[in-house]
Design an enzyme around this catalytic site. Sequence first.
Site, short mmCIF file in Angstrom:
data_model
loop_
_atom_site.label_atom_id
_atom_site.label_comp_id
_atom_site.label_asym_id
_atom_site.label_seq_id
_atom_site.Cartn_x
_atom_site.Cartn_y
_atom_site.Cartn_z
N HIS A 1 8.75 5.82 10.49
CA HIS A 1 8.58 7.18 9.97
C HIS A 1 9.06 8.20 11.01
O HIS A 1 9.75 9.17 10.68
CB HIS A 1 7.11 7.45 9.63
CG HIS A 1 6.54 6.59 8.54
ND1 HIS A 1 5.39 5.84 8.69
CD2 HIS A 1 6.97 6.36 7.27
CE1 HIS A 1 5.13 5.20 7.55
NE2 HIS A 1 6.07 5.49 6.68
N LYS B 1 -3.24 2.67 -3.46
CA LYS B 1 -3.56 2.14 -2.12
C LYS B 1 -4.98 2.52 -1.68
O LYS B 1 -5.46 3.60 -2.00
CB LYS B 1 -2.56 2.69 -1.09
CG LYS B 1 -1.16 2.12 -1.28
CD LYS B 1 -0.20 2.64 -0.22
CE LYS B 1 1.18 2.02 -0.41
NZ LYS B 1 2.19 2.61 0.48
N ARG C 1 14.63 1.71 3.47
CA ARG C 1 14.76 0.71 4.55
C ARG C 1 15.64 -0.44 4.11
O ARG C 1 16.55 -0.84 4.80
CB ARG C 1 13.37 0.19 4.93
CG ARG C 1 12.48 1.23 5.57
CD ARG C 1 11.05 0.78 5.55
NE ARG C 1 10.61 0.59 4.17
CZ ARG C 1 9.51 -0.04 3.81
NH1 ARG C 1 8.74 -0.57 4.72
NH2 ARG C 1 9.18 -0.14 2.55
N1 COA Z 1 9.65 3.29 8.34
C1 COA Z 1 8.65 2.44 8.24
N2 COA Z 1 7.96 2.23 7.12
C2 COA Z 1 8.31 2.94 6.05
C3 COA Z 1 9.35 3.87 6.09
C4 COA Z 1 10.04 4.04 7.30
N3 COA Z 1 11.04 4.90 7.45
N4 COA Z 1 9.48 4.40 4.87
C5 COA Z 1 8.53 3.83 4.11
N5 COA Z 1 7.84 2.95 4.84
C6 COA Z 1 6.74 2.08 4.36
C7 COA Z 1 5.41 2.73 4.47
O1 COA Z 1 4.79 2.45 5.70
C8 COA Z 1 4.66 2.12 3.32
O2 COA Z 1 4.14 0.88 3.71
P1 COA Z 1 2.87 0.27 2.96
O3 COA Z 1 3.27 0.05 1.52
O4 COA Z 1 2.65 -0.97 3.70
O5 COA Z 1 1.76 1.28 3.08
C9 COA Z 1 5.74 1.87 2.29
O6 COA Z 1 6.95 1.82 2.99
C10 COA Z 1 5.76 2.93 1.26
O7 COA Z 1 6.06 4.16 1.87
P2 COA Z 1 5.27 5.53 1.82
O8 COA Z 1 6.16 6.57 2.36
O9 COA Z 1 3.93 5.44 2.42
O10 COA Z 1 5.22 5.77 0.34
P3 COA Z 1 4.09 5.59 -0.62
O11 COA Z 1 4.72 4.74 -1.61
O12 COA Z 1 2.75 5.18 -0.22
O13 COA Z 1 3.95 7.12 -0.96
C11 COA Z 1 3.75 8.98 -2.33
C12 COA Z 1 4.15 7.53 -2.20
C13 COA Z 1 2.43 9.26 -1.62
C14 COA Z 1 4.83 9.88 -1.78
C15 COA Z 1 3.62 9.16 -3.86
O14 COA Z 1 2.62 8.28 -4.34
C16 COA Z 1 3.31 10.58 -4.25
O15 COA Z 1 4.21 11.38 -4.36
N6 COA Z 1 2.01 10.86 -4.47
C17 COA Z 1 1.58 12.21 -4.86
C18 COA Z 1 1.15 12.20 -6.33
C19 COA Z 1 2.38 12.22 -7.23
O16 COA Z 1 3.11 13.19 -7.34
N7 COA Z 1 2.58 11.07 -7.91
C20 COA Z 1 3.69 10.93 -8.80
C21 COA Z 1 4.92 10.47 -8.06
S1 COA Z 1 6.32 10.34 -9.14
#
Ligand code: COA
Length: 159
Positions: free
Chosen positions: A17, A41, A90
């Site tokens: 990140h 999650k 990634r």
């Molecule tokens: N380096 C390392 N790891 C990375 C990374 C990077 N550059 N980019 C992503 N990852 C990993 C994260 O650590 C995470 O790992 P995990 O699954 O083991 O926790 C995974 O990839 C997913 O990434 P993350 O950025 O945490 O995304 P997420 O999928 O959890 O987040 C939100 C999604 C929170 C952005 C999304 O649910 C959201 O927008 N929520 C708000 C409510 C909403 O509008 N929902 C409708 C969306 S259409």
Amino acid sequence: MKRVLYPGSFDPFTNGHLDLVRRACKLFDEVIVGVAVNSGKSPMFDMEERKSLIEQSCAGMPQVRVVTISGLMSKAIKQFDAQALLRGLRVFSDYEYELQMALANRSLEPDCETIFMNPTHQNSFISSSLVKEIAGLGGDISEYVPPAVASAVYAKAGK
Ligand code: COA
């Protein structure tokens, strides 16, 4: 001012990140890191803990602001007056999920653009879950996360 919103659950924030934030700082005047809720999650850290760890990890980066977001991302992009959402790609398998989310956000808010950036290949295999699993089993996570995050994860994992 060119401003991008980089949302994620960041549970916890990793060097992958951080790598993306550093790259985005070269392209945007302000990078807003948005700690958000992924309803699928069960996080290790609460929102304020995650925000504080990101602030510590990005100390000395004046272009970076960290916020918490509880509602829809398509609304947050307007709230923070950002021109785009930033997401990391990634590996190829990230693409399907990211495309679905980008299209859903645009369907909810037609102006909502999503841009994608790639971390360096050394950071491409890191995920927050992997970091928590390694720490929980007594492994060394210092190469994968900033120092403040490593201490906090070990403390939560009781190591
Ligand atoms: N380096 C390392 N790891 C990375 C990374 C990077 N550059 N980019 C992503 N990852 C990993 C994260 O650590 C995470 O790992 P995990 O699954 O083991 O926790 C995974 O990839 C997913 O990434 P993350 O950025 O945490 O995304 P997420 O999928 O959890 O987040 C939100 C999604 C929170 C952005 C999304 O649910 C959201 O927008 N929520 C708000 C409510 C909403 O509008 N929902 C409708 C969306 S259409």
